[in-house]
Write an enzyme that holds these catalytic residues in place. Structure first.
Site, PDB file in Angstrom:
ATOM      1  N   HIS A  21       0.828  -1.211   0.000  1.00  0.00           N
ATOM      2  CA  HIS A  21       0.000   0.000   0.000  1.00  0.00           C
ATOM      3  C   HIS A  21       0.864   1.263   0.000  1.00  0.00           C
ATOM      4  O   HIS A  21       0.491   2.287   0.576  1.00  0.00           O
ATOM      5  CB  HIS A  21      -0.993   0.006   1.172  1.00  0.00           C
ATOM      6  CG  HIS A  21      -2.118  -0.967   0.949  1.00  0.00           C
ATOM      7  ND1 HIS A  21      -3.222  -0.665   0.195  1.00  0.00           N
ATOM      8  CD2 HIS A  21      -2.262  -2.262   1.331  1.00  0.00           C
ATOM      9  CE1 HIS A  21      -4.032  -1.720   0.146  1.00  0.00           C
ATOM     10  NE2 HIS A  21      -3.464  -2.708   0.823  1.00  0.00           N
ATOM     11  N   GLY A 114      -7.345 -14.480  -7.432  1.00  0.00           N
ATOM     12  CA  GLY A 114      -7.833 -13.913  -6.172  1.00  0.00           C
ATOM     13  C   GLY A 114      -6.963 -14.234  -4.974  1.00  0.00           C
ATOM     14  O   GLY A 114      -7.355 -14.010  -3.838  1.00  0.00           O
ATOM     15  N   GLY A 116      -3.938 -12.979  -4.368  1.00  0.00           N
ATOM     16  CA  GLY A 116      -2.976 -11.925  -4.038  1.00  0.00           C
ATOM     17  C   GLY A 116      -1.658 -12.068  -4.759  1.00  0.00           C
ATOM     18  O   GLY A 116      -0.675 -11.432  -4.390  1.00  0.00           O
ATOM     19  N   ASP A 170       1.849  -4.103  -9.357  1.00  0.00           N
ATOM     20  CA  ASP A 170       1.733  -5.447  -9.934  1.00  0.00           C
ATOM     21  C   ASP A 170       2.221  -5.482 -11.381  1.00  0.00           C
ATOM     22  O   ASP A 170       2.936  -6.394 -11.791  1.00  0.00           O
ATOM     23  CB  ASP A 170       0.275  -5.918  -9.879  1.00  0.00           C
ATOM     24  CG  ASP A 170      -0.321  -5.745  -8.494  1.00  0.00           C
ATOM     25  OD1 ASP A 170       0.448  -5.764  -7.530  1.00  0.00           O
ATOM     26  OD2 ASP A 170      -1.549  -5.577  -8.389  1.00  0.00           O
TER      27      ASP A 170
END
Ligand code: GLA
Length: 369
Positions: A21, A114, A116, A170
């Site tokens: 984050h 899904g 991660g 990503d």
């Protein structure tokens, strides 16, 4: 004479060693590309070939799911799930003049969805690379888009077609990954520095918490909004510019979010130092601190993910943390050479970044008499 053109591209998923984050906060992160990824084969035809769904249409097959989609190249209607990514990439490339004919797409991959590990970025990047390669085969200069341009295009698709306002982490990891290398990415300047991921027998392993995350419906966008709000209150462009004194004056919730970002940036720098020095226990402690901060300050972990982290530590991991956007997904653990991996844990190694695997340009022979 119909000309068949095809291109195949592969793009890997990623593991973020540390720096969570931070990307949309102009901060630092240290991801690496993994071996698993998505492969896309595209075939287009000029002339009267029936490849694709006909002139100006796209036919896409998601082989692992046994599902298909068909839509117009220009301005396709929105869709959900994997179709949203495919339609978005196609539409954005078509809008930029990089895709002008119908095509058929074959999609296959081995990144668990899904979990991660960025199966979505792998899909977007592989699609974009394959379609751009097709355009380049046509000798069309507009088919050129550098890797940073591809990353931005993919992020736009996530935001406008999927509804998740993700950063560039990503896509950059998938596009710039290299063997035995982590990437120190500075999201303020977009400078990328290769950091050797020499682990001296230590191993990194991921475990799926079993809990599925969905960025769009999770608190991901809410966290972004909170960080934007913190910047507004402080009068800074990104949290990278905020000082600790300023952060201390923020209201409680925003203070916690911002403090995570400032601390996490420092942990990324410390992790790079630890890697260079071969100090793996230090790296382990940094992973633990990162998880605690994501859990307590950023509040993006869940009881199931916390339990998975605790299980890895119980089984002898030197450090463990949630990876990715949070609210489910995978956990990363660092294991000393003498330790067996925890049950269910799968070793991950840094592998090559996205690449074109094959291209073909075939002129059909006129029928022989
Ligand atoms: C997701 C997003 C990334 C990044 C991470 C959290 O993976 O796609 O852009 O924000 O969450 O670090």
């Amino acid at each position: 004479m119909p000309v068949e053109r095809s291109a195949t591209a592969f793009a890997p998923g990623r593991v973020n060693l540390i720096g969570e984050h931070t990307d949309y906060n102009g901060g630092l992160a240290l991801p690496f590309a993994i071996a698993e990824g998505v492969t896309v084969r595209v075939r287009a035809a000029a002339g009267r070939s029936s490849i694709g769904g006909g002139e100006g249409r796209i036919v896409a097959n998601a082989r692992d799911l046994g599902e298909a989609d068909e839509f117009p190249l220009r301005d396709p209607p929105p869709a959900s799930g994997w179709r949203a990514y495919v339609r978005g990439i196609v539409a954005e490339l078509a809008r930029g003049g990089c895709l002008e004919v119908g095509a058929s797409l074959e999609i296959a991959g081995d990144v668990p969805r899904g979990s991660g590990l960025s199966s979505s970025a792998a899909l977007e990047v592989a699609l974009a690379l394959a379609l751009l390669e097709l355009a380049a085969g046509r000798g069309d200069a507009r088919g050129e888009l550098d890797r940073m341009g591809i990353a931005r295009l993919c992020a736009r698709v996530e935001s406008e077609w999927v509804g998740a306002q993700t950063g560039l982490l990503d896509q950059l990891a998938s596009l710039y990954g290299a063997r035995e290398t982590a990437l120190l990415i500075d999201f303020q300047t977009l400078a990328i520095e290769a950091v050797p991921l020499r682990l001296d027998g230590w191993r990194l392993a991921v475990v799926d918490s079993g809990e599925r995350h969905a960025h769009a419906s999770s608190g991901y966008n809410e966290r972004r909004a909170e960080c934007r709000r913190a910047c507004e209150v402080l009068g800074v462009r990104s949290l990278r510019e905020a000082t600790r004194e300023q952060v201390a004056r923020l209201p409680e919730r925003l203070r916690a979010r911002a403090q995570h970002v400032l601390d996490e940036n420092e942990r990324v720098s410390a992790a790079v130092v630890a890697l260079h020095a071969g100090e793996m226990p230090v790296l382990g402690a940094l992973l633990n601190a990162s998880h605690a901060s994501l859990r307590d300050l950023y509040e993006v972990s869940t009881p199931t993910v916390d339990a998975t982290v605790a299980r890895l530590l119980d089984r002898g991991a030197a450090g463990a943390r949630m990876i990715g956007g949070g609210f489910g997904g995978s956990v990363l653990g660092l294991f000393a050479p003498s330790r067996a991996l925890a049950p269910g844990a799968r070793e991950v190694r840094a592998g090559c970044g996205a690449r074109v695997l094959a291209r073909k340009r075939r002129f059909d022979r006129p029928p022989s008499r």
